[in-house]
Design a protein around this motif. Sequence first.
Motif, PDB file in Angstrom:
ATOM      1  N   VAL A  90       0.825  -1.209   0.000  1.00 21.95           N
ATOM      2  CA  VAL A  90       0.000   0.000   0.000  1.00 21.95           C
ATOM      3  C   VAL A  90       0.863   1.264   0.000  1.00 21.95           C
ATOM      4  O   VAL A  90       0.335   2.366   0.092  1.00 21.95           O
ATOM      5  N   GLY A  91       2.164   1.110  -0.134  1.00 21.78           N
ATOM      6  CA  GLY A  91       3.020   2.271  -0.361  1.00 21.78           C
ATOM      7  C   GLY A  91       3.745   2.784   0.867  1.00 21.78           C
ATOM      8  O   GLY A  91       4.419   3.816   0.798  1.00 21.78           O
ATOM      9  N   ILE A  92       3.606   2.089   2.007  1.00 22.97           N
ATOM     10  CA  ILE A  92       4.303   2.546   3.214  1.00 22.97           C
ATOM     11  C   ILE A  92       5.782   2.197   3.084  1.00 22.97           C
ATOM     12  O   ILE A  92       6.132   1.055   2.766  1.00 22.97           O
ATOM     13  N   ARG A  93       6.644   3.186   3.326  1.00 27.25           N
ATOM     14  CA  ARG A  93       8.083   2.925   3.215  1.00 27.25           C
ATOM     15  C   ARG A  93       8.557   2.259   4.494  1.00 27.25           C
ATOM     16  O   ARG A  93       9.073   2.895   5.406  1.00 27.25           O
ATOM     17  N   VAL A  94       8.359   0.944   4.541  1.00 28.93           N
ATOM     18  CA  VAL A  94       8.626   0.203   5.769  1.00 28.93           C
ATOM     19  C   VAL A  94      10.097   0.311   6.164  1.00 28.93           C
ATOM     20  O   VAL A  94      10.427   0.356   7.342  1.00 28.93           O
ATOM     21  N   SER A  95      10.989   0.418   5.173  1.00 29.10           N
ATOM     22  CA  SER A  95      12.413   0.477   5.528  1.00 29.10           C
ATOM     23  C   SER A  95      12.728   1.779   6.261  1.00 29.10           C
ATOM     24  O   SER A  95      13.566   1.811   7.162  1.00 29.10           O
ATOM     25  N   GLN A  96      12.044   2.862   5.886  1.00 29.56           N
ATOM     26  CA  GLN A  96      12.227   4.115   6.646  1.00 29.56           C
ATOM     27  C   GLN A  96      11.680   3.974   8.060  1.00 29.56           C
ATOM     28  O   GLN A  96      12.276   4.465   9.019  1.00 29.56           O
ATOM     29  N   LEU A  97      10.522   3.300   8.165  1.00 26.68           N
ATOM     30  CA  LEU A  97       9.955   3.070   9.497  1.00 26.68           C
ATOM     31  C   LEU A  97      10.946   2.295  10.357  1.00 26.68           C
ATOM     32  O   LEU A  97      11.105   2.565  11.542  1.00 26.68           O
ATOM     33  N   PHE A  98      11.613   1.294   9.735  1.00 24.46           N
ATOM     34  CA  PHE A  98      12.588   0.502  10.477  1.00 24.46           C
ATOM     35  C   PHE A  98      13.639   1.415  11.087  1.00 24.46           C
ATOM     36  O   PHE A  98      13.990   1.293  12.260  1.00 24.46           O
ATOM     37  N   THR A  99      14.181   2.318  10.260  1.00 25.25           N
ATOM     38  CA  THR A  99      15.236   3.197  10.763  1.00 25.25           C
ATOM     39  C   THR A  99      14.700   4.084  11.886  1.00 25.25           C
ATOM     40  O   THR A  99      15.353   4.257  12.921  1.00 25.25           O
ATOM     41  N   ILE A 100      13.504   4.635  11.684  1.00 21.72           N
ATOM     42  CA  ILE A 100      12.927   5.520  12.703  1.00 21.72           C
ATOM     43  C   ILE A 100      12.726   4.757  14.007  1.00 21.72           C
ATOM     44  O   ILE A 100      13.119   5.219  15.085  1.00 21.72           O
ATOM     45  N   VAL A 101      12.132   3.568  13.903  1.00 23.67           N
ATOM     46  CA  VAL A 101      11.840   2.800  15.112  1.00 23.67           C
ATOM     47  C   VAL A 101      13.129   2.343  15.793  1.00 23.67           C
ATOM     48  O   VAL A 101      13.247   2.386  17.024  1.00 23.67           O
ATOM     49  N   PHE A 102      14.094   1.937  14.988  1.00 22.15           N
ATOM     50  CA  PHE A 102      15.353   1.479  15.581  1.00 22.15           C
ATOM     51  C   PHE A 102      16.060   2.629  16.304  1.00 22.15           C
ATOM     52  O   PHE A 102      16.551   2.475  17.424  1.00 22.15           O
ATOM     53  N   ALA A 103      16.064   3.806  15.665  1.00 24.87           N
ATOM     54  CA  ALA A 103      16.701   4.968  16.296  1.00 24.87           C
ATOM     55  C   ALA A 103      15.941   5.369  17.555  1.00 24.87           C
ATOM     56  O   ALA A 103      16.548   5.684  18.594  1.00 24.87           O
ATOM     57  N   LEU A 104      14.623   5.336  17.473  1.00 25.46           N
ATOM     58  CA  LEU A 104      13.806   5.694  18.637  1.00 25.46           C
ATOM     59  C   LEU A 104      14.067   4.725  19.794  1.00 25.46           C
ATOM     60  O   LEU A 104      14.271   5.139  20.943  1.00 25.46           O
ATOM     61  N   GLY A 105      14.099   3.431  19.478  1.00 25.65           N
ATOM     62  CA  GLY A 105      14.345   2.431  20.514  1.00 25.65           C
ATOM     63  C   GLY A 105      15.728   2.596  21.128  1.00 25.65           C
ATOM     64  O   GLY A 105      15.893   2.528  22.349  1.00 25.65           O
ATOM     65  N   ALA A 106      16.716   2.857  20.273  1.00 22.48           N
ATOM     66  CA  ALA A 106      18.078   3.049  20.763  1.00 22.48           C
ATOM     67  C   ALA A 106      18.144   4.294  21.643  1.00 22.48           C
ATOM     68  O   ALA A 106      18.746   4.283  22.727  1.00 22.48           O
ATOM     69  N   GLY A 107      17.507   5.371  21.183  1.00 20.58           N
ATOM     70  CA  GLY A 107      17.532   6.617  21.943  1.00 20.58           C
ATOM     71  C   GLY A 107      16.883   6.448  23.309  1.00 20.58           C
ATOM     72  O   GLY A 107      17.406   6.936  24.326  1.00 20.58           O
ATOM     73  N   LEU A 108      15.754   5.740  23.342  1.00 20.46           N
ATOM     74  CA  LEU A 108      15.089   5.502  24.630  1.00 20.46           C
ATOM     75  C   LEU A 108      15.991   4.698  25.563  1.00 20.46           C
ATOM     76  O   LEU A 108      16.085   4.989  26.761  1.00 20.46           O
ATOM     77  N   ALA A 109      16.668   3.683  25.004  1.00 22.63           N
ATOM     78  CA  ALA A 109      17.560   2.862  25.827  1.00 22.63           C
ATOM     79  C   ALA A 109      18.706   3.714  26.364  1.00 22.63           C
ATOM     80  O   ALA A 109      19.065   3.624  27.547  1.00 22.63           O
ATOM     81  N   GLY A 110      19.276   4.565  25.495  1.00 17.90           N
ATOM     82  CA  GLY A 110      20.370   5.424  25.933  1.00 17.90           C
ATOM     83  C   GLY A 110      19.921   6.394  27.011  1.00 17.90           C
ATOM     84  O   GLY A 110      20.632   6.640  27.997  1.00 17.90           O
ATOM     85  N   PHE A 111      18.718   6.924  26.827  1.00 13.28           N
ATOM     86  CA  PHE A 111      18.161   7.851  27.811  1.00 13.28           C
ATOM     87  C   PHE A 111      17.966   7.132  29.148  1.00 13.28           C
ATOM     88  O   PHE A 111      18.340   7.642  30.219  1.00 13.28           O
ATOM     89  N   ALA A 112      17.405   5.917  29.077  1.00 15.18           N
ATOM     90  CA  ALA A 112      17.237   5.127  30.302  1.00 15.18           C
ATOM     91  C   ALA A 112      18.585   4.902  30.966  1.00 15.18           C
ATOM     92  O   ALA A 112      18.700   4.958  32.199  1.00 15.18           O
ATOM     93  N   GLY A 113      19.621   4.663  30.156  1.00 18.62           N
ATOM     94  CA  GLY A 113      20.951   4.411  30.697  1.00 18.62           C
ATOM     95  C   GLY A 113      21.463   5.566  31.535  1.00 18.62           C
ATOM     96  O   GLY A 113      21.894   5.370  32.681  1.00 18.62           O
ATOM     97  N   ILE A 114      21.396   6.772  30.987  1.00 20.24           N
ATOM     98  CA  ILE A 114      21.966   7.880  31.749  1.00 20.24           C
ATOM     99  C   ILE A 114      21.091   8.249  32.943  1.00 20.24           C
ATOM    100  O   ILE A 114      21.598   8.527  34.032  1.00 20.24           O
ATOM    101  N   ILE A 115      19.763   8.209  32.793  1.00 22.43           N
ATOM    102  CA  ILE A 115      18.970   8.591  33.976  1.00 22.43           C
ATOM    103  C   ILE A 115      19.001   7.497  35.048  1.00 22.43           C
ATOM    104  O   ILE A 115      18.644   7.742  36.194  1.00 22.43           O
ATOM    105  N   SER A 116      19.441   6.294  34.691  1.00 26.80           N
ATOM    106  CA  SER A 116      19.601   5.277  35.731  1.00 26.80           C
ATOM    107  C   SER A 116      20.933   5.459  36.466  1.00 26.80           C
ATOM    108  O   SER A 116      21.160   4.830  37.499  1.00 26.80           O
ATOM    109  N   GLY A 117      21.816   6.320  35.918  1.00 26.70           N
ATOM    110  CA  GLY A 117      23.143   6.521  36.505  1.00 26.70           C
ATOM    111  C   GLY A 117      23.124   6.813  37.994  1.00 26.70           C
ATOM    112  O   GLY A 117      23.836   6.153  38.770  1.00 26.70           O
TER     113      GLY A 117
END
Lengths: 239, 290
Positions: free
Chosen positions: B184-211
Amino acid sequence: MANSALELHGIEAYYGDSHVLQQVSFRLGEGRLLGLLGRNGAGKSTCMNVSVGLLPPRAGSVEVFGATVTRLPPESVAARGVALVPQGRRIFKSLTVRENLMVAAHAGFATSHEPWTADTVFAMFPRLAERRGQLAGYLSGGEQQMLAIGRALMANPRVLLMDEPSEGLAPQVVAEVMATIRKLKESGLSIVLVEQNPKLVFDIADDIVILNSGRVAVVSTAEQLKSGGVDLRQHLGVF
Amino acid sequence: MTFWLLLTVNSITFGGLLFLLSAGFSLIFGLMRIPNLTHGSMFMVGAYLGTSLLGGTSGFTLNFWVAALIAAVEVAILGALMERLLLRRLAGQQLAQVLVTLGVSFMAADLCLMGWGGDPISVATPPHLAGFVRVDGAAFPLYRMAVILIAVVFAVALWLMLERTRLGAMIRAGVDDPQMARVVGIRVSQLFTIVFALGAGLAGFAGIISGPILSVYPGLDQDMLPLALVVVILGGTGSLLGSFVGSIIVGFIYNFGQALLPELAYFVLFLPMVLVLVLRPQGLFGGQIL
């Protein structure tokens, strides 16, 4: 002769080692409706998968309005104006009816016709409008089919591929779906209609292609077939 | 009584951190079917990058929250690069993905050891949150309350993003039926990058605030990754609600287990995972993303 909306040329397609399509060629003229017939397993759905880029062929080419789309990824084929109403409908079950339409929205290739939006789809299928906030997984089979058609139209395609839209539906719903297809054809859309049941196709199609065991067995106009030039039972089995 | 209350607050706090860590893990697995074993590394790298921004080793000292956000963005960029450069080439090859992400997690651990040394680095609690909330004679650390609040805010924000935006609907469509989403035209590969970056960013954020709670040390990645796995298996992959509930459950099991049965802490932690896998493999909320 009208322009080609969709043209498959010498397609060889495999699922793993099994050779599903052999030298399949046919063309859909602009503004025409091509009925693609054949028994279960003849390769009809495979033709659809090859056309939208889900299954890259090993050889052969796919052209959309003269531009080669062979081996392009599905989202790029969609951007060229090809939309699919897939076998089994495959609506997004965990999205609402409205979201199913919104994710597929694209300016596309709006012709003389007013462009398709969620509102125009709802105007065509009032039952979907009543259920716009519901999860699509809870719709009846007929409603899911309408949603699958509406979703395909949201991309404002030039070529509409419909893979067995009558499958598993009650007769009065089938009639409704066929009436919708007729309307779409009158709006100038170029359509491939895949069916197992030739009776549904003969009234509405301009051209007929019959597949048998992965090969094109018959290419004809609907007129010629109706006048009895070809023994259909030989290709389609008893029905 | 105070003991139990504090243990409860600690459990919820830890659950909040686990949610920030595992929401991304779960979304990545739900959408991309990638079991991302670098997720613990992202948590640790975010923590280390944050300590550098905080500690002045990079020549300046930042406000805690600014440092946390910058660290999160840096880890998100690393995640996006990893998705584009490595994982994209391995689409659909789950064993290769497991091995590559495992390998990268070891490489990241070595680089962190080289960059930040082997000694644990303690992270000061932000001064404005260093106090306590006193309720009925018990003193609850203000910072832990703030972490709970942040986790709830992020949970609501993620829910709104997934439930109320077109991007969210596209992600859910991609989880539902990735092939059809592309048709249906959704650029799933772009979604992959967005979701992967978002997930990584959340994990990194959790890392520092758990410091300020866990401090930062070599091996933090391998301590956190199994917890994220347990959360996601308990809650069901691809389900935000599952991550949330799973995180709180694991937060309680982990903290109560360590306090009451310290020698069996891991047994108590992994037992529910084993039971869920055997009895209800889709997880408590599997198959529904919200």
